[in-house]
Design a protein around this motif. Structure first.
Motif, short mmCIF file in Angstrom:
data_model
loop_
_atom_site.label_atom_id
_atom_site.label_comp_id
_atom_site.label_asym_id
_atom_site.label_seq_id
_atom_site.Cartn_x
_atom_site.Cartn_y
_atom_site.Cartn_z
N ARG A 98 41.03 67.91 -8.44
CA ARG A 98 40.90 66.50 -8.78
C ARG A 98 41.85 66.14 -9.93
O ARG A 98 42.09 66.96 -10.82
CB ARG A 98 39.46 66.18 -9.18
N ASP A 99 42.35 64.92 -9.92
CA ASP A 99 43.20 64.46 -11.01
C ASP A 99 42.36 63.84 -12.13
O ASP A 99 41.14 63.96 -12.12
CB ASP A 99 44.29 63.51 -10.51
N VAL A 105 42.24 65.01 -2.49
CA VAL A 105 42.76 64.57 -1.20
C VAL A 105 41.67 63.93 -0.33
O VAL A 105 41.82 62.80 0.16
CB VAL A 105 43.42 65.74 -0.44
N LEU A 106 40.55 64.62 -0.15
CA LEU A 106 39.50 64.10 0.72
C LEU A 106 38.83 62.86 0.13
O LEU A 106 38.56 61.88 0.85
CB LEU A 106 38.44 65.17 0.99
N LEU A 107 38.56 62.88 -1.16
CA LEU A 107 37.89 61.75 -1.80
C LEU A 107 38.72 60.47 -1.68
O LEU A 107 38.21 59.42 -1.30
CB LEU A 107 37.61 62.06 -3.27
N ARG A 133 34.34 59.89 -9.45
CA ARG A 133 33.92 59.51 -10.82
C ARG A 133 32.59 58.78 -10.84
O ARG A 133 32.01 58.58 -11.92
CB ARG A 133 35.01 58.68 -11.50
N PHE A 134 32.11 58.37 -9.69
CA PHE A 134 30.81 57.72 -9.61
C PHE A 134 29.72 58.68 -9.14
O PHE A 134 28.58 58.28 -8.89
CB PHE A 134 30.87 56.53 -8.64
N ASN A 166 24.36 59.23 -5.46
CA ASN A 166 25.36 59.15 -6.52
C ASN A 166 24.73 58.73 -7.86
O ASN A 166 23.50 58.67 -7.99
CB ASN A 166 26.51 58.21 -6.11
N ASN A 167 25.59 58.45 -8.83
CA ASN A 167 25.09 58.13 -10.18
C ASN A 167 24.27 56.84 -10.24
O ASN A 167 23.52 56.63 -11.19
CB ASN A 167 26.27 58.03 -11.16
N LEU A 168 24.45 55.97 -9.26
CA LEU A 168 23.68 54.73 -9.20
C LEU A 168 22.38 54.90 -8.44
O LEU A 168 21.64 53.93 -8.24
CB LEU A 168 24.53 53.63 -8.54
#
Length: 231
Positions: A98-99, A105-107, A133-134, A166-168
């Motif tokens: 991940r950057d 790539v997949l995300l 990031r979420f 996810n985070n939400l």
């Protein structure tokens, strides 16, 4: 005594000169490697597969990153350079890295609906548990944005967790309702998710279920799909 002193001074001077020369040589080599790696990422970004292959042969590090933490294969993905992505995967590029924005790539390909790259990543064994990031897997933004074929590929060609939260505290099913217009694409996605084991009883952080959200938003077709799933 003076003779010995002169000898010592000369020896120290020789050693210092040699060290300085070695340091300069090392810095020069480091810069050459850095320039090579950055040219490699830039060529991948532009989809210049031939140049990418040549730079690999010249010693570029296939998993090197730029200041944004982006690898060559991710740079190619950002520009939907399918052939370059495939070539880099075939050469062993790590597609899971991940950057700085926590994309890989997949995300990124899933979120943007880049179906060909999604399939390449899945077939290359991409880790579908890695989150953005979420805190969401690739399936969640794909479902939210109405990328039907991407959702289908993720559900049928990988082991992605259809009920990941996810985070939400939203699942892919929840996002396909809350953040959609309830149209044909999202109706199809909701059905796909249900058919592949989505749990329609998982609510948001307030306990409100997907069905309740669908009914509140007037998404009658989606509400019917969910009612049938519950039945």
């Amino acid at each position: 005594m003076k003779y010995k002193t002169v000898i010592i001074v000369l020896l120290n001077l020789i050693i210092f000169t040699a060290c300085t020369s070695n340091n300069d040589s090392s810095k020069s080599n480091d810069k050459k490697v850095s320039d090579l790696n950055q040219a490699f990422i830039y060529s991948a970004e532009k989809g210049d597969t031939a140049k990418v292959t040549k730079l690999l042969q010249d010693g570029a590090n296939i998993n090197t990153t730029n200041e944004q933490g982006t690898t060559a294969v991710l740079a190619a993905t950002y520009n939907n350079e399918i052939n370059t992505v495939k070539a880099l995967i075939d050469q062993g590029a790590d597609i899971n890295i991940r950057d700085n924005n926590l994309n890989n790539v997949l995300l990124y390909a899933s979120a943007e609906g880049l179906l060909d790259i999604v399939k390449l990543a899945i077939d290359a064994g991409a880790d579908t548990s890695i989150t953005n990031r979420f805190g969401g897997t690739a399936l969640i933004p794909a479902a939210e944005r109405g990328h039907v074929e991407v959702v289908k590929a993720l559900l049928t060609r990988s082991e992605i967790d259809v009920n990941h939260i996810n985070n939400l505290h939203w699942t892919a099913l929840m996002e396909a309702i809350i953040l959609s217009d309830g149209g044909k694409k999202h109706q199809e996605i909701v059905q796909l998710l249900i058919d592949h084991g989505a749990d329609a009883t998982i609510g948001d952080e307030d306990g409100i279920t997907p069905l309740q959200h669908a009914e509140k938003r007037g998404f009658h077709e989606i509400a019917e799909i969910l009612k049938q799933a519950e039945a």
